[in-house]
Design a protein around this motif. Sequence first.
Motif, PDB file in Angstrom:
ATOM      1  N   ARG A 124      26.495  66.620  75.203  1.00  0.00           N
ATOM      2  CA  ARG A 124      25.321  67.641  75.113  1.00  0.00           C
ATOM      3  C   ARG A 124      24.694  67.229  76.586  1.00  0.00           C
ATOM      4  O   ARG A 124      23.706  68.178  77.353  1.00  0.00           O
ATOM      5  CB  ARG A 124      24.167  67.400  74.034  1.00  0.00           C
ATOM      6  CG  ARG A 124      25.206  67.691  73.342  1.00  0.00           C
ATOM      7  CD  ARG A 124      24.564  68.390  72.066  1.00  0.00           C
ATOM      8  NE  ARG A 124      23.418  67.362  71.020  1.00  0.00           N
ATOM      9  CZ  ARG A 124      23.860  66.023  70.148  1.00  0.00           C
ATOM     10  NH1 ARG A 124      25.332  66.421  69.943  1.00  0.00           N
ATOM     11  NH2 ARG A 124      23.051  65.361  70.380  1.00  0.00           N
ATOM     12  N   SER A 135      27.228  73.394  68.810  1.00  0.00           N
ATOM     13  CA  SER A 135      26.355  72.086  69.604  1.00  0.00           C
ATOM     14  C   SER A 135      25.932  71.772  70.521  1.00  0.00           C
ATOM     15  O   SER A 135      24.999  70.898  71.245  1.00  0.00           O
ATOM     16  CB  SER A 135      27.794  70.682  69.332  1.00  0.00           C
ATOM     17  OG  SER A 135      27.920  71.061  67.926  1.00  0.00           O
ATOM     18  N   ASP A 183      21.145  74.738  65.516  1.00  0.00           N
ATOM     19  CA  ASP A 183      22.022  73.617  64.163  1.00  0.00           C
ATOM     20  C   ASP A 183      21.882  74.062  62.689  1.00  0.00           C
ATOM     21  O   ASP A 183      21.591  73.894  61.916  1.00  0.00           O
ATOM     22  CB  ASP A 183      20.926  72.585  64.761  1.00  0.00           C
ATOM     23  CG  ASP A 183      19.969  73.140  64.587  1.00  0.00           C
ATOM     24  OD1 ASP A 183      19.746  74.440  63.798  1.00  0.00           O
ATOM     25  OD2 ASP A 183      18.334  72.892  64.071  1.00  0.00           O
ATOM     26  N   ILE A 188      29.756  67.352  69.448  1.00  0.00           N
ATOM     27  CA  ILE A 188      29.713  67.525  68.211  1.00  0.00           C
ATOM     28  C   ILE A 188      28.781  66.524  66.840  1.00  0.00           C
ATOM     29  O   ILE A 188      29.192  65.302  66.978  1.00  0.00           O
ATOM     30  CB  ILE A 188      30.699  67.870  67.261  1.00  0.00           C
ATOM     31  CG1 ILE A 188      31.690  69.181  68.002  1.00  0.00           C
ATOM     32  CG2 ILE A 188      30.590  68.574  65.994  1.00  0.00           C
ATOM     33  CD1 ILE A 188      32.475  69.088  67.413  1.00  0.00           C
ATOM     34  N   THR A 247      28.009  66.277  61.672  1.00  0.00           N
ATOM     35  CA  THR A 247      28.346  67.878  61.346  1.00  0.00           C
ATOM     36  C   THR A 247      29.899  67.183  61.328  1.00  0.00           C
ATOM     37  O   THR A 247      30.725  67.627  60.389  1.00  0.00           O
ATOM     38  CB  THR A 247      28.274  68.039  63.105  1.00  0.00           C
ATOM     39  OG1 THR A 247      26.828  68.872  62.783  1.00  0.00           O
ATOM     40  CG2 THR A 247      28.736  69.861  62.530  1.00  0.00           C
TER      41      THR A 247
END
Lengths: 260, 397
Positions: free
Chosen positions: A79, A107, A112, B358, B362
């Motif tokens: 991320r 993501s 979320d 992810i 999840t």
Amino acid sequence: MADFEIKDLRASVEGRQILKGVSLAISMGEVHAVMGPNGSGKSTLSHTLMGHPGYTVDGGSVLFKGQNVLELEPDERARLGMFLAFQYPVVVPGISMANFLRTALNSKRGYDGKDKSKQVTPKEFRSMMKSELEVLHMDDSFLPRYINDGFSGGEKKRAEILQMAMLKPEIAILDETDSGLDIDSIKFVAEAVNRMRGPELGILIITHYTRVLEFIKPDYVHVLVDGKFVLSGGPEVAERLENTGYAEWGHAEEEPKEVA
Amino acid sequence: MALTAETLDQLQGEPGWLRERRQNALAAYETLQLPSKTDEEWRRTDVSRFNAAEYSKLEHLDGLKLERPSGLPAGVILKPLREAAKDHPDLVEPRLFSLVHADRDRFAALHAAFFTGGTFLYVPDGVEFDQPVLGQHFSHAGGNSVLPHTLIVAGRGARFNYLDEYIAEDDTEAGYRSGSTEIFVGEGSQVGYVAVQKWGRNVWHFADQRAELQKDSNLRLFNVTLGGKFSKTRVEASLAGEGSNAELKAIYFASGEQFFDFHTLQDHRVGNTRSDLLFKGALQDVARTVYAGLIKIEKHAARSDAYQANRNLVLSDKAKATSIPMLEIDNNDVRCTHGATVGPVDPEHLFYLRSRGIPETTAKRMLIQGFFGDVLDRIPFEHARKLVEAELEARIG
């Protein structure tokens, strides 16, 4: 200071030290190639950078956006902007490629399940996918299939690059993306990667063979032997390896030109 | 107060044959011993703390909601089982408890003696309908017994789907529950049957689901086990006619201190029969499951084809799944495959998903859903598939 800085990275697998102090600085817009014979630590480097739980960091740091990414979870690294194209992408039964890609995109955007404005819409998803599929000579019939399930070797590697194109990382590590590919597939992959090259992306290509570097021209080449860089320089390093192989570092049997 | 002959007095207005059958079952119950740990089937399944006397109130004989498909074809009989026993003794009397035997063990006897709600479905020869029949069995309070029994008769060439749903109003209820089913799959008929067990988390549940398949018939049976602190289910298909085909599938999700036990039987009694079994379960916390399945190929069952697999996804170090596949083959000209797996989420799968950004929770949820994906696709009809997917999603969280 470079945008992505690996400093004196040492790592081991099952108690055996593989990386013995690797330092490398990548700035946005640059393409670095790490070349090395089998067992030199190439896979350990890629897996350690992405945070695979099977690899233990023994020392060093990796600085990116003001953080030591070695302290982050794999998904946090992704991320933050890192991406690893796997040498051996796994088959994950039961999860469709479409679901996987959508969830990954969501993501990355911080969706979320609550703030719908962050969610990737089906229309957006389709249009993002469309042009990349063309470049990679893929069609969307793989979307309902399970992750990498029934994909040929070439399809798996192309699907990795497709994921990269969708997720738009800032640091991409391509781990032997060329191995096992026929020349056409290498060209498709190289074209897709070259399209992404630019001031917003730093690339680390890990490879055993020089061939892929004919299609994705590196700015810098580093030779990894026995867990350490033994030589770093410009594209001429790849040319030197093309001619002399890894022999000068005691790996005479290792041919950096792929025998098809 | 215990479950005794006096308890039977709560069940008024039944025909004499049924009353007598209940009394015989009660007598069997009183004679039979509680299974002990030396009995192979019960070696890992502890029933020593089950005391039926604590639950001697039989809950409502009307705890059943039957949803009739609109435009049900003429000749189809769909009504509460006790009512059918009065109205159609010719159809019910020869079949009731002829597949699920009352004297098999103490729990089967208890169920046969005191079964209350339940359904009778009779579909005559050649009758087909698409919309599934929905039978919902409710328990409204703890501390009692809710013991529904389903009897399904498919005539020649009939085709239909049926869903049994066992629903608790209070998830913390304690009690004694059962939910047994007998299915007569007539020649050339096609039957889809789904049972979804979601009783409260503190109940004892015992179920026997048994089907007998005639020539060229096709059964798709799907079992879903989610509720109970203790749940024991036997799923058995008796392939009695050539060309018959039984598909037996199940999913279970055990969490907290739940204990689930499954015993299955694929009994190939004649040749050219096919059975295909897949039981898939996920366990978390300190839950335990036991699966034991037998493929039995009888002497004259040449050219039979049997498949059996049990797959367990173990999500915590303290959860434990035991899997025992068994074969008993008395004919050489057959094809049998069986296998069992017990293991955690594959760390390489988890890493792959996480490497794309992810988050771990999840990614795990996706992998659990993915684990169930192929078997969910085998739920024989849409209504049940949606229901089960929603139930699973709520539990996987």
